[in-house]
Enzyme design. Structure first.
Site, PDB file in Angstrom:
ATOM      1  N   GLY A 217       5.721   4.882  -3.847  1.00  0.00           N
ATOM      2  CA  GLY A 217       4.977   6.039  -3.333  1.00  0.00           C
ATOM      3  C   GLY A 217       5.733   6.932  -2.365  1.00  0.00           C
TER       4      GLY A 217
ATOM      5  N   ASP B  44      -3.821   3.195   4.271  1.00  0.00           N
ATOM      6  CA  ASP B  44      -5.240   3.147   3.940  1.00  0.00           C
ATOM      7  C   ASP B  44      -5.903   2.070   4.788  1.00  0.00           C
ATOM      8  OD1 ASP B  44      -7.709   3.146   2.771  1.00  0.00           O
ATOM      9  OD2 ASP B  44      -7.041   2.615   0.764  1.00  0.00           O
TER      10      ASP B  44
ATOM     11  N   GLU C 122       6.371   5.753   4.709  1.00  0.00           N
ATOM     12  CA  GLU C 122       5.272   5.376   3.820  1.00  0.00           C
ATOM     13  C   GLU C 122       4.588   6.617   3.255  1.00  0.00           C
ATOM     14  OE1 GLU C 122       3.756   3.444   2.006  1.00  0.00           O
ATOM     15  OE2 GLU C 122       3.182   1.546   2.891  1.00  0.00           O
ATOM     16  N   ASP C 123       3.955   6.448   2.115  1.00  0.00           N
ATOM     17  CA  ASP C 123       3.177   7.542   1.549  1.00  0.00           C
ATOM     18  C   ASP C 123       1.832   7.671   2.248  1.00  0.00           C
ATOM     19  OD1 ASP C 123       2.266   5.111   0.530  1.00  0.00           O
ATOM     20  OD2 ASP C 123       2.355   5.709  -1.571  1.00  0.00           O
TER      21      ASP C 123
ATOM     22  N   LYS D 173      -5.468   7.409   6.359  1.00  0.00           N
ATOM     23  CA  LYS D 173      -6.924   7.399   6.143  1.00  0.00           C
ATOM     24  C   LYS D 173      -7.627   6.745   7.333  1.00  0.00           C
ATOM     25  CE  LYS D 173      -6.617   7.187   1.086  1.00  0.00           C
ATOM     26  NZ  LYS D 173      -7.127   6.506  -0.113  1.00  0.00           N
TER      27      LYS D 173
ATOM     28  N   ARG E 130       2.396  10.860 -10.002  1.00  0.00           N
ATOM     29  CA  ARG E 130       3.335  10.819  -8.882  1.00  0.00           C
ATOM     30  C   ARG E 130       4.138  12.116  -8.771  1.00  0.00           C
ATOM     31  NH1 ARG E 130       3.644   5.534  -6.831  1.00  0.00           N
ATOM     32  NH2 ARG E 130       3.464   3.860  -8.354  1.00  0.00           N
TER      33      ARG E 130
ATOM     34  N   PHE F  86      -9.697   8.766  -2.593  1.00  0.00           N
ATOM     35  CA  PHE F  86      -8.493   8.424  -3.342  1.00  0.00           C
ATOM     36  C   PHE F  86      -7.739   9.687  -3.721  1.00  0.00           C
ATOM     37  CE2 PHE F  86      -5.870   6.781  -6.786  1.00  0.00           C
ATOM     38  CZ  PHE F  86      -5.403   5.621  -6.186  1.00  0.00           C
TER      39      PHE F  86
END
Ligand code: IMP
Ligand code: MG
Length: 183
Positions: free
Chosen positions: A48, A107, A103-104, A135, A169, A156
């Site tokens: 990611g 969550d 990091e992408d 998030k 992606r 999402f």
């Protein structure tokens, strides 16, 4: 790949290409100043973080090195499993190094907190985190995320590295899918 390539699958664009670009400019400036004079290792979390790593690192004026890890926390679904497994480890010995995990999205934060303590236990001089997206659930995690691109709602998202079942992606922006795609 763009919005027009997706037909009815995309519900909307949450964060545009330009917004990402501008935000990464600001983060890169901050990272440059925070790590001035120190030898920084960027650790990208596959797959990611590929886009944010590529774009963020090219905005830095400092000479950094890059390495990659692959960990599994999600299957092809949309919920965190809580189980983290190393699929690909670092090639670099990080003892004494200043490490910035890229990091992408954070969550639940499970992946990140596990990763940060794993890297710290290897004797890194420092371990910090840069994430494109965060998030609300990440608030429960003890790990500090020093650099955050965007705080988003608990939904999402796909694109700019983020997938649903390995797709989307390569979208240049962050968007949401119509529920029919993942139901
Ligand atoms: P966490 O352990 O719950 O924080 O999950 C982090 C990982 O789950 C991320 O690095 C992503 O690979 C994946 N993930 C979490 N939310 C999303 C999303 O909205 N879209 C795509 N992947 C996500
Ligand atoms: Mg990830």
């Amino acid at each position: 790949m763009d919005k027009s390539d997706l037909g009815q699958e995309l519900a909307g664009i949450l964060i545009s290409k330009d917004q990402i670009d501008a935000r990464l400019d600001a983060l890169a400036a901050q990272i440059d100043s925070d790590y001035a004079g120190s030898d920084l290792l960027l650790v990208g979390v596959l797959k990611g973080a590929v886009m944010v790593m590529a774009d963020l690192s090219r905005k830095l004026h400092s000479a950094v090195t890059m390495d990659w890890m692959a960990v599994s926390s999600y299957g092809s679904g949309t919920k965190s499993s809580g189980v983290v497994r190393i699929m690909k480890d670092l090639d670099t010995d990080i003892h004494g190094r200043h490490v910035l995990i890229v990091e992408d999205v954070i969550d639940s934060g499970l992946t990140l907190s596990w990763l940060a303590s794993n890297l710290s236990s290897r004797g890194a001089a420092s371990v910090e985190v840069a994430a494109l997206l965060r998030k609300p659930g990440a608030a429960k995690v003890k790990v500090d995320v020093k650099y955050v691109g965007f705080d988003i709602a608990n939904e999402f998202v796909v694109g700019y590295g983020l997938d649903f079942a390995e797709r989307y992606r390569n979208l240049p922006f962050v968007g949401t899918l119509v529920p029919e795609v993942y139901q």
